[in-house]
Enzyme design. Sequence first.
Site, PDB file in Angstrom:
ATOM      1  N   TRP A  92     -14.928   2.531  -7.346  1.00  0.00           N
ATOM      2  CA  TRP A  92     -15.181   1.164  -6.845  1.00  0.00           C
ATOM      3  C   TRP A  92     -13.957   0.716  -6.056  1.00  0.00           C
ATOM      4  CZ3 TRP A  92     -18.499  -2.713  -9.879  1.00  0.00           C
ATOM      5  CH2 TRP A  92     -18.465  -3.980  -9.285  1.00  0.00           C
ATOM      6  N   ASP A  93     -14.080   0.775  -4.753  1.00  0.00           N
ATOM      7  CA  ASP A  93     -12.938   0.499  -3.875  1.00  0.00           C
ATOM      8  C   ASP A  93     -12.991  -0.949  -3.349  1.00  0.00           C
ATOM      9  OD1 ASP A  93     -10.723   1.018  -2.318  1.00  0.00           O
ATOM     10  OD2 ASP A  93     -11.620   2.666  -1.191  1.00  0.00           O
ATOM     11  N   ARG A 131      -9.633  -3.420   8.577  1.00  0.00           N
ATOM     12  CA  ARG A 131     -10.429  -2.186   8.517  1.00  0.00           C
ATOM     13  C   ARG A 131     -11.858  -2.483   9.000  1.00  0.00           C
ATOM     14  NH1 ARG A 131     -11.660   2.264   3.959  1.00  0.00           N
ATOM     15  NH2 ARG A 131     -10.674   4.017   4.944  1.00  0.00           N
ATOM     16  N   CYS A 147     -10.311   1.009  -7.732  1.00  0.00           N
ATOM     17  CA  CYS A 147      -9.480   1.431  -6.605  1.00  0.00           C
ATOM     18  C   CYS A 147      -9.387   0.217  -5.688  1.00  0.00           C
ATOM     19  CB  CYS A 147     -10.177   2.593  -5.890  1.00  0.00           C
ATOM     20  SG  CYS A 147      -9.342   3.152  -4.395  1.00  0.00           S
ATOM     21  N   ASP A 173     -16.506  10.812  -1.728  1.00  0.00           N
ATOM     22  CA  ASP A 173     -15.858   9.550  -1.381  1.00  0.00           C
ATOM     23  C   ASP A 173     -16.595   8.891  -0.212  1.00  0.00           C
ATOM     24  OD1 ASP A 173     -13.404   7.715  -0.565  1.00  0.00           O
ATOM     25  OD2 ASP A 173     -12.806   8.637  -2.456  1.00  0.00           O
ATOM     26  N   ASP A 174     -15.896   8.122   0.550  1.00  0.00           N
ATOM     27  CA  ASP A 174     -16.442   7.302   1.635  1.00  0.00           C
ATOM     28  C   ASP A 174     -17.248   8.142   2.643  1.00  0.00           C
ATOM     29  OD1 ASP A 174     -16.809   5.254   3.373  1.00  0.00           O
ATOM     30  OD2 ASP A 174     -14.684   4.821   3.684  1.00  0.00           O
ATOM     31  N   TRP A 218       0.862  -1.187   0.000  1.00  0.00           N
ATOM     32  CA  TRP A 218       0.000   0.000   0.000  1.00  0.00           C
ATOM     33  C   TRP A 218       0.904   1.244   0.000  1.00  0.00           C
ATOM     34  CZ3 TRP A 218      -0.382   3.702   3.952  1.00  0.00           C
ATOM     35  CH2 TRP A 218      -1.404   4.642   3.779  1.00  0.00           C
ATOM     36  N   ASP A 257      -2.828   5.498  -3.111  1.00  0.00           N
ATOM     37  CA  ASP A 257      -3.213   6.525  -2.133  1.00  0.00           C
ATOM     38  C   ASP A 257      -2.060   7.484  -1.883  1.00  0.00           C
ATOM     39  OD1 ASP A 257      -5.794   5.781  -1.675  1.00  0.00           O
ATOM     40  OD2 ASP A 257      -5.359   4.550   0.083  1.00  0.00           O
ATOM     41  N   ASN A 305     -10.906  -2.748   0.008  1.00  0.00           N
ATOM     42  CA  ASN A 305      -9.840  -2.442   0.962  1.00  0.00           C
ATOM     43  C   ASN A 305      -9.326  -3.606   1.806  1.00  0.00           C
ATOM     44  OD1 ASN A 305      -9.184   0.456   0.769  1.00  0.00           O
ATOM     45  ND2 ASN A 305     -11.372   0.680   1.063  1.00  0.00           N
TER      46      ASN A 305
END
Length: 727
Positions: free
Chosen positions: A479-480, A445, A528, A368-369, A201, A550, A482
């Site tokens: 479209w993430d 997360r 993403c 975003d989020d 990352w 990021d 994580n």
Amino acid sequence: MAMTPLVQEKNLVFRLDAGNASYAFQVTPDGRLQHLYWGPKVEALEELTRLNGKNPYPTEPSLDPQDNQCWREHQLWEFAPEDIGVYAPATATVRSAQGTQVTDPRYVSYRTFPGKPALPGLPASYGQEEECQTLEVLLEDPATRVQFLLRYTAFRNLPVLARSLAITNRGDAPVELRRAASLTTDFCHESLDVVYFDGFWGKERCFHREPLQGGLKVLESTRGLSGHAMNPSVILCERTATEEAGRAYGALLVYSGSFAIEVDQSPLYRTRLNLGLHPQCFQWLLNPGDSFQTPEALQGFSAAGLGTLSRAFHDFLRNHLIPRQWRDAPRPILINNWEAMHFDFSKEKLVKLARTAKANGVELLVLDDGWFGKRNNDRNALGDWIPNQEKLDGTMGELADAIRAEGLKFGLWFEPEMISRDSDLFRKHPDWAIQTPGHSLSYHRFQYMLDFSRPEVVDYVFDTISQVIQEAKLDYMKWDANREMTEVGSLALPPEQQGEVAHRYVLGLYDLYQRLTRRFPQMLIEGCSAGGGRFDAGILAFSPQFWTSDNSDAFSRLFIQYGTSFFYPCSAMGAHVAVNWFPQRYSPVETRAAVAFAGTFGYELDLDRMPPEELAQVKAQCQFYHQCHHLVQNGDYYRLTSPYENNTVAWMHLAKDKSLCLLTVVFVRYDAAYAGENLRLPGLDPQATYSDGTHTWPGNLLIQAGYPVTTPKNGDMLSLQILLQKE
Ligand code: DGJ
């Protein structure tokens, strides 16, 4: 003019010509498939059969020449059999109903046809009938009666082949597929380098180049996602190859899950290259009559160095892989609110940001989020895709209207494949998470992965997300994804199919992508994955751009974008001017913009809090982008120097007709004794003259002697951008 793969019927020799490259293989007298040639275009056909190596073991003349069958390593294989004395990784391994694994199929038939078929359930490259030609070769294992259909598509104008393997059980008993590579090809060079891209990352696609040594090297992901740790791509090249010279062979998997790239060099200087699903994360039950389709692999060749190889892949992905409607459509300059606000936003702040953005030339605002459920931090609500009206001060439709009223398009962030431990969805459907009963469930997360091997889960996500897209008439979706996959298992599959979960998950992912892109074709999707984790050709088939990292620190981006550029075009790399929350080194805003220009350009900061002298530059940056974006999107990209070896890092974008060139140079560290240098600009028209606005330059001089550059002033991370216009 129709293209045809050339076939020599007598010896069953096949030759495919793609662009300026040829690729050839042959059926042996005992019906196996052996590799013959991959390189610059050749006219030969029958003569190619003399190229396959000889067994170096001294056989006494009195002995049967067919002896020594446990040592077949000297041969080059096109379909590498399992457990018959080849020893390097096989193309496919089938476990028979008896529990044995010998896999040794023999030739049955071939056919050729114009064009290229789609792959069921999988993303794949495409081409019109006049652009490409397909060759299919069918093999069958005599013991299990499992058939292997090798499919090759050669493209007329590019030195690229698309390949895949389909496996069908024609026998009477169930078998288990243990390994199924999309591509096997063998090399017989003594000295090759291997180039690959690993990462983490914030540190995606680090470039590595090293001499191939004896033994097996596996470039892999076992994480359920292609992921940050290794990109599903590899280059083998001559040890002397540079950006501009030497032979280079590239291979890229069109897949977004666990994969293995096996590079195995034997002491006989035979090098096996296998690309495909990771055998450790994959098993597939094939009942009689069942078929399995592997993902597609792309292989490209250049006789003129790594730069030419990259440009072939860029052209290929832009013209034959990304969704057609985004091929030429200009991508909007976007502003994303994440780095500016994180979860702390309001309608008022967003509208204010939109107003400033519009005034300066930005075209799209991305929320975003944090807009859904009770999502005020990253601990909850994934899966509850219901807009939080309290936070948005109204409905999502109203917010979208308010942003559009400011003159901007509107986009939203989603993480469709995930479910928070603290979410209404998880409370209702704890069985919908990927999990293995009896083992704790690792979260990352505070989230789990949804079990996309279950169609009802994909249906649910499609329905809930579609409602929001429809309500807000989204122009764009980020479209993430994580986290990666652990404790792999599905509560919906029987024990004998648990080995299928990871691949079925990816099929579910592609199903969702396909349904959303079909239903909302006008919506631009940017991929993403915790930055640029799942940056691969599988996702690009639906989503023409991907958030590269990021880490928007301009210095780090020099490396990340350099590594990414070996296979992926600049038009696929999301790149924004940011004030990052990384402890980042200072780079002037001109340099941050110059680096972001080499991708799909945008901003990731609060324009309203930007120092006025920096904000004053945003408008000019947006105008400049409009002037040049066609070069970035459709032109040829040249890496002029490497950030790994140079303090002066430079690249250029050249229009296909060579009429305009954008040269970008970043001087990383200030050096009081730097005397400037001449950067050679390959690819320009040698007959033309170019103007930089002040001087005119003969094209030939720029190619051979270079363009003089030096630092504009004192300081680190300074940059230059020069437009050279053909006169
Ligand atoms: C990770 C992405 O890479 C970021 O750009 C941002 O969208 C966050 N997720 C949001 O949670």
